[in-house]
Scaffold this motif. Structure first.
Motif, mmCIF file in Angstrom:
data_model
loop_
_atom_site.group_PDB
_atom_site.id
_atom_site.type_symbol
_atom_site.label_atom_id
_atom_site.label_comp_id
_atom_site.label_asym_id
_atom_site.label_seq_id
_atom_site.Cartn_x
_atom_site.Cartn_y
_atom_site.Cartn_z
ATOM 1 N N ARG A 168 -2.293 13.276 12.360
ATOM 2 C CA ARG A 168 -1.736 12.482 11.261
ATOM 3 C C ARG A 168 -2.517 11.180 11.120
ATOM 4 N N ILE A 169 -2.665 10.710 9.893
ATOM 5 C CA ILE A 169 -3.439 9.490 9.648
ATOM 6 C C ILE A 169 -2.716 8.285 10.231
ATOM 7 N N VAL A 170 -1.416 8.260 10.064
ATOM 8 C CA VAL A 170 -0.566 7.310 10.801
ATOM 9 C C VAL A 170 0.481 8.147 11.525
ATOM 10 N N HIS A 171 1.116 7.577 12.509
ATOM 11 C CA HIS A 171 2.157 8.285 13.276
ATOM 12 C C HIS A 171 1.593 9.510 14.010
ATOM 13 N N PHE A 197 9.844 11.533 16.716
ATOM 14 C CA PHE A 197 9.672 10.095 16.901
ATOM 15 C C PHE A 197 8.191 9.829 17.086
ATOM 16 N N SER A 198 7.736 8.652 16.694
ATOM 17 C CA SER A 198 6.288 8.415 16.773
ATOM 18 C C SER A 198 5.982 6.933 16.867
ATOM 19 N N THR A 199 4.750 6.633 17.291
ATOM 20 C CA THR A 199 4.218 5.295 17.067
ATOM 21 C C THR A 199 3.381 5.379 15.798
ATOM 22 N N ARG A 222 8.233 2.266 15.436
ATOM 23 C CA ARG A 222 8.405 3.674 15.775
ATOM 24 C C ARG A 222 8.884 4.455 14.558
ATOM 25 N N GLY A 223 8.283 5.611 14.348
ATOM 26 C CA GLY A 223 8.758 6.524 13.316
ATOM 27 C C GLY A 223 10.000 7.245 13.807
ATOM 28 N N PHE A 224 10.900 7.539 12.891
ATOM 29 C CA PHE A 224 12.159 8.213 13.225
ATOM 30 C C PHE A 224 12.407 9.182 12.072
ATOM 31 N N ALA A 225 11.814 10.369 12.194
ATOM 32 C CA ALA A 225 11.833 11.317 11.078
ATOM 33 C C ALA A 225 12.747 12.489 11.409
ATOM 34 N N VAL A 226 13.687 12.762 10.526
ATOM 35 C CA VAL A 226 14.678 13.817 10.769
ATOM 36 C C VAL A 226 14.604 14.850 9.645
ATOM 37 N N LEU A 282 14.768 12.854 6.224
ATOM 38 C CA LEU A 282 14.994 11.411 6.225
ATOM 39 C C LEU A 282 13.900 10.817 7.108
ATOM 40 N N VAL A 283 12.836 10.332 6.457
ATOM 41 C CA VAL A 283 11.623 9.940 7.178
ATOM 42 C C VAL A 283 11.616 8.423 7.336
ATOM 43 N N GLY A 284 12.264 7.968 8.386
ATOM 44 C CA GLY A 284 12.473 6.534 8.543
ATOM 45 C C GLY A 284 11.730 5.945 9.729
ATOM 46 N N LYS A 314 -0.646 -0.673 -1.692
ATOM 47 C CA LYS A 314 -1.185 -1.506 -0.611
ATOM 48 C C LYS A 314 -1.237 -0.768 0.729
ATOM 49 N N PHE A 315 -0.715 0.442 0.795
ATOM 50 C CA PHE A 315 -0.606 1.117 2.101
ATOM 51 C C PHE A 315 -1.971 1.389 2.745
ATOM 52 N N PRO A 316 -2.947 1.929 1.999
ATOM 53 C CA PRO A 316 -4.258 2.130 2.644
ATOM 54 C C PRO A 316 -4.843 0.819 3.174
ATOM 55 N N GLN A 334 3.055 20.599 14.091
ATOM 56 C CA GLN A 334 2.980 21.221 12.763
ATOM 57 C C GLN A 334 4.143 20.849 11.844
ATOM 58 N N VAL A 335 5.117 20.140 12.373
ATOM 59 C CA VAL A 335 6.220 19.786 11.486
ATOM 60 C C VAL A 335 5.676 18.843 10.406
ATOM 61 N N ALA A 336 6.112 19.079 9.184
ATOM 62 C CA ALA A 336 5.597 18.297 8.049
ATOM 63 C C ALA A 336 6.774 17.668 7.314
HETATM 64 FE FE1 HDE Z 1 4.664 7.040 6.145
HETATM 65 N N1 HDE Z 1 3.171 8.424 6.182
HETATM 66 N N2 HDE Z 1 3.813 6.177 4.539
HETATM 67 N N3 HDE Z 1 6.072 5.561 6.177
HETATM 68 N N4 HDE Z 1 5.513 7.860 7.747
HETATM 69 C C1 HDE Z 1 3.036 9.409 7.079
HETATM 70 O O1 HDE Z 1 2.549 11.608 6.528
HETATM 71 C C2 HDE Z 1 2.860 6.734 3.769
HETATM 72 C C3 HDE Z 1 6.192 4.539 5.292
HETATM 73 C C4 HDE Z 1 6.703 7.520 8.318
HETATM 74 O O2 HDE Z 1 6.721 12.405 12.374
HETATM 75 C C5 HDE Z 1 1.939 10.363 6.720
HETATM 76 O O3 HDE Z 1 2.712 13.609 7.534
HETATM 77 C C6 HDE Z 1 2.631 5.927 2.597
HETATM 78 C C7 HDE Z 1 7.462 3.894 5.403
HETATM 79 C C8 HDE Z 1 6.975 8.369 9.445
HETATM 80 O O4 HDE Z 1 5.436 13.543 11.017
HETATM 81 C C9 HDE Z 1 1.402 9.813 5.397
HETATM 82 C C10 HDE Z 1 3.469 4.860 2.711
HETATM 83 C C11 HDE Z 1 8.111 4.569 6.395
HETATM 84 C C12 HDE Z 1 5.891 9.240 9.513
HETATM 85 C C13 HDE Z 1 2.288 8.617 5.171
HETATM 86 C C14 HDE Z 1 4.215 5.028 3.929
HETATM 87 C C15 HDE Z 1 7.230 5.606 6.872
HETATM 88 C C16 HDE Z 1 5.003 8.902 8.438
HETATM 89 C C17 HDE Z 1 0.913 10.615 7.778
HETATM 90 C C18 HDE Z 1 3.609 3.686 1.775
HETATM 91 C C19 HDE Z 1 9.512 4.283 6.975
HETATM 92 C C20 HDE Z 1 5.659 10.313 10.547
HETATM 93 C C21 HDE Z 1 1.090 12.047 8.211
HETATM 94 C C22 HDE Z 1 3.970 4.051 0.456
HETATM 95 C C23 HDE Z 1 10.556 4.406 5.981
HETATM 96 C C24 HDE Z 1 6.374 11.573 10.197
HETATM 97 C C25 HDE Z 1 2.187 12.534 7.435
HETATM 98 C C26 HDE Z 1 6.150 12.599 11.286
HETATM 99 C C27 HDE Z 1 3.814 9.592 8.162
HETATM 100 C C28 HDE Z 1 2.184 7.883 4.063
HETATM 101 C C29 HDE Z 1 5.159 4.070 4.385
HETATM 102 C C30 HDE Z 1 7.619 6.482 7.928
HETATM 103 C C31 HDE Z 1 -0.082 9.483 5.361
HETATM 104 C C32 HDE Z 1 1.621 6.210 1.503
HETATM 105 C C33 HDE Z 1 7.973 2.739 4.560
HETATM 106 C C34 HDE Z 1 8.183 8.308 10.359
HETATM 107 O O5 HDE Z 1 1.583 10.726 4.353
#
Ligand code: HDE
Length: 712
Positions: A88-91, A129-131, A146-150, A161-163, A176-178, A351-353
């Motif tokens: 993953r690019i983040v998390h 859960f993730s960093t 920490r990511g908290f994705a359910v 619920l991707v929190g 601004k995310f990139p 592989q969870v998406a």
């Molecule tokens: Fe994410 N984020 N994010 N993010 N995020 C990803 O999706 C993105 C944001 C969060 O355990 C990516 O599958 C954008 C907020 C979690 O698989 C990607 C923006 C919050 C996870 C992506 C945000 C999150 C991700 C990377 C700004 C909390 C891990 C791989 C608009 C509410 C999920 C993937 C897991 C993962 C994009 C901002 C939470 C790149 C563009 C705000 C928990 O799609």
């Protein structure tokens, strides 16, 4: 591949483990035919051919060249060559678990979502859960969000619920995310640092982007070094909508509250753990589930009636703002229990998406511009990460609700569609699959009909303009020790920033606007001139303090699942060990006996006590508290054992509860320590109560100034 199990043959190898996987308790046992159990099965190729020799490549003679014809070797190596997928690019660093969600009651007043209606219904979930910053192999305990994705596998489709474990975010608009991610990721020239934000590009960006101020102070707080994944709150961050069967919509913020309470590591401990046990959080979650200490969270919502959308001194669409619980209390909805570890990390956790766009009837989005961008990003990123648009067919992502539509083909298609018509409307497959009107029983998804009358415009709403008042609210809501930790964290991180103008900008243009005292303290630690005033007029808001934000107010009041190290050497008082173990178990806590080595220790009355590990093997940072039982010979040995003495000093420095029983009292003199509310000296029957009280308070915060004198 699903397999019928013949009786497992008795293993021919001494010491071989033949696990019993008869009760795998899967998502939906009868549907999960894809789980493969090789117990009792022959080794075969992917084409189903039994393999006779898995040790030798086919060769022209025992010492001759290998033959291209060896399809068994080629299949094996080819598959191996392609084992990795992009992280993953983040998390990227994460860990997952299965469980279920159960609604407390029928919430039909709020929503028509099926999983929130029947309290008897158990909805399967998968949580990851993730960093955020570090790559897949990075440490668990770094300072980070920490990511908290359910993923809820509801009967009406998947709801994700991707929190995060913090209720706000760094930026207000997805565009601004990139920029943010490029800034926080390791620096491009040398790929340093791994897993942290203490470097120039991060602080350059956030000091130029004041909207990040609130989230950055959360990231500098103890919330960014959680004690365990089980002790984290979770937040949906954005405002969402819940919609009931009558079509009434209300705004909501989602919250997860852990039964284990919310608490953190101390910084020195977090840093050491990142080296000594990279998998610390992962291991803790795994072991808790294996031991039957199933972690639980309560799901709740803050509900805002549509007519109150503008009733706050911030915009509820602004993801850098939280709604203080003192203004809108949380309505509990139900409970999530995690009770099963994955069978296979790659197939499930990797592989969870997740995708914030996966919602079900009864839930809808708000216009939060960060959320709106996320709705695009997640599906898009899976296409390169998981190799095509069919990632929903990967077992861990498959809804338990059936899915039929006209989408066909593409990489990794596994469904074999029988119909001839892959379009709609059609008349040759009887018109199937057909739409379901929203109004019908179990109706189709219909977006909330929000009226919009606006200019097409690239602009940030003025109502998103205040960046400091909630950062200030957060700082002022912290207890004294939490404030000190925040000051130390800014000082530590900015101390690693090489460019002085970036340090100065953060202090003068961000921190001084949050709180002048905070800015002065950090300036002092960095050797910068103290700022005299902020640079902007920060509006006064309706609350000065929000006690709900302080972790000091979020402890559960028990010691369930806490881990206690018992230090012993030969001659230990065996009865004291037994008594403490029993007392801890009675409270739901866990004890491990540690010796100078992994060899058993002999008690004062001559019994052999097996130890769980050596003190080096399970250092103090792996525990919440330490107990030293008496026994003259044991204490004499520990008093001259550098590892044992370091163990106790380190636990002391990390503000943990320590109980010294009987002769162990002598260790106070050896270590030059004084008893305090958490360093307790006593004899049988008198020790457990104050010891457990101290453990229940998580850390002995009053000790902190003194503990600074202890070497790290
Ligand atoms: Fe994410 N984020 N994010 N993010 N995020 C990803 O999706 C993105 C944001 C969060 O355990 C990516 O599958 C954008 C907020 C979690 O698989 C990607 C923006 C919050 C996870 C992506 C945000 C999150 C991700 C990377 C700004 C909390 C891990 C791989 C608009 C509410 C999920 C993937 C897991 C993962 C994009 C901002 C939470 C790149 C563009 C705000 C928990 O799609």
């Amino acid at each position: 591949m699903s397999t019928k199990k013949p009786a497992a043959p008795k293993s021919a190898l001494a010491g071989t483990d033949t696990p019993d996987r008869s009760n795998t308790n899967t998502k939906l046992d009868s549907l999960e035919t894809f789980r493969s159990d090789a117990t009792g099965q022959a080794l075969r190729t992917n084409q189903g051919v039994k393999v006779a020799d898995n040790q030798n490549t086919l060769k022209a003679g025992a010492r001759g060249p290998s033959l291209l014809e060896d399809f068994i070797m080629r299949e094996k190596i080819t598959h191996f060559d392609h084992e990795r997928i992009p992280e993953r690019i983040v998390h990227a660093r994460g860990t997952g678990a299965h469980g279920f969600f159960q609604s407390y009651e029928n919430h039909s007043v709020l929503t028509k979502a099926g999983f929130l209606q029947d309290p008897a219904k158990k909805t399967p979930v998968f949580v990851r859960f993730s960093t955020v910053q570090g790559p897949r192999g990075s440490g668990d305990t770094v300072r980070d969000v920490r990511g908290f994705a359910v993923k809820f596998f509801t009967d009406e489709g998947n709801f994700d619920l991707v929190g995060n474990n913090m209720p706000v975010f760094f930026i207000q608009d997805a565009i601004k995310f990139p920029d943010f991610v490029h800034a926080v990721k390791p620096e491009p020239h040398n790929e340093i640092p791994t897993g942290g934000s203490a470097h120039d590009t991060f602080w350059d960006f956030v000091s130029l982007q004041p909207e990040s101020a609130h989230m950055v102070i959360w990231a500098m707080s103890d919330r960014a070094i959680p004690k365990s994944l089980r002790s984290m709150q979770g937040f949906g961050v954005h405002t969402f909508r819940l919609i009931n069967a009558e079509g009434k919509s209300r705004f909501v913020k989602f919250h997860w509250r852990p039964a284990a309470g919310t608490c953190s590591l101390v910084w020195d401990e977090a840093q050491k753990l990142a080296g000594k046990d990279t998998d610390y959080h992962r291991r803790d979650l795994w072991e808790a589930i294996e031991m039957g200490d199933y972690p639980e969270w309560e799901l709740g919502v803050q509900v805002i009636e549509e007519e109150n959308e503008h009733a706050f001194d911030f915009d509820i669409l602004d993801p850098t703002k939280l709604i203080p619980e003192e203004l809108v209390p949380i309505t509990p909805l139900g409970k999530m229990t995690l009770n099963r570890n994955p069978d296979n990390f790659f197939a499930e956790t990797e592989q969870v998406a997740f995708c914030p766009g996966h919602i079900v009837p009864g839930i809808d989005f708000s216009n939060d511009p960060l959320l709106q961008g996320r709705l695009f990003s997640y599906t898009d990123t899976q296409i390169s990460r998981l190799g095509g648009p069919n990632f929903h067919e990967i077992p861990i992502n498959r809804p338990v609700a059936p899915f039929h539509n006209g989408q066909r083909d593409a990489l990794h298609r596994t469904t074999i569609d029988k119909g001839r018509a892959s379009y709609e409307p059609n008349s040759i497959d009887g018109g199937w699959p057909k739409e379901t009107p929203a109004a019908a029983q179990d109706g189709g998804f219909e977006s909330y009909q929000e009226r919009i009358d606006a200019n097409k415009i690239r602009q940030r709403s003025e109502s998103f303009g205040d960046h400091f008042s909630q950062a200030r609210l957060f700082f002022h809501s912290m207890s004294k020790h939490e404030q000190e930790h925040i000051i130390s964290a800014y000082s530590f991180e900015l101390g690693k920033v090489e460019r002085e103008f970036i340090r100065a900008r953060e202090v003068n243009e961000i921190l001084a606007n949050i709180d002048l005292e905070l800015a002065k303290r950090v300036a002092q630690n960095l050797g910068l001139p103290a700022p005299k005033a902020g640079t902007v007029d920060v509006p006064k808001i309706s609350l000065d303090r929000s006690p709900a934000l302080s972790q000091a107010n979020l402890l559960p009041g028990d010691i369930k699942t806490r881990k206690v190290a018992i230090l012993a050497a030969n001659g230990v008082d065996g009865n004291a060990v037994d008594a403490m173990k029993k007392a801890l178990e009675a409270e739901g806590a866990h004890a491990k006996l540690l010796g100078p080595t992994s060899a058993p220790v002999t008690t004062a009355d001559g019994k052999m006590l097996p130890v769980d590990a050596s003190m080096e093997g399970l250092p103090s940072i792996a525990f919440d508290a330490v107990f030293v039982p008496g026994g003259a010979a044991s204490i004499k040995a520990l008093s001259t054992d550098g590892v044992a003495l370091h163990y106790l000093l380190e636990a002391y420095k990390h503000l943990k509860a320590i109980a010294l029983h009987g002769e162990a009292k002598q260790l106070l003199d050896v270590l030059k320590l004084e008893a305090d509310a958490g360093l307790i000296v006593g004899v049988d029957g008198k020790l457990a109560k104050p010891f457990f009280t101290a453990i229940g308070q998580h850390r002995v915060w009053d000790r902190e100034p003194k503990a600074k004198a202890i070497p790290a």
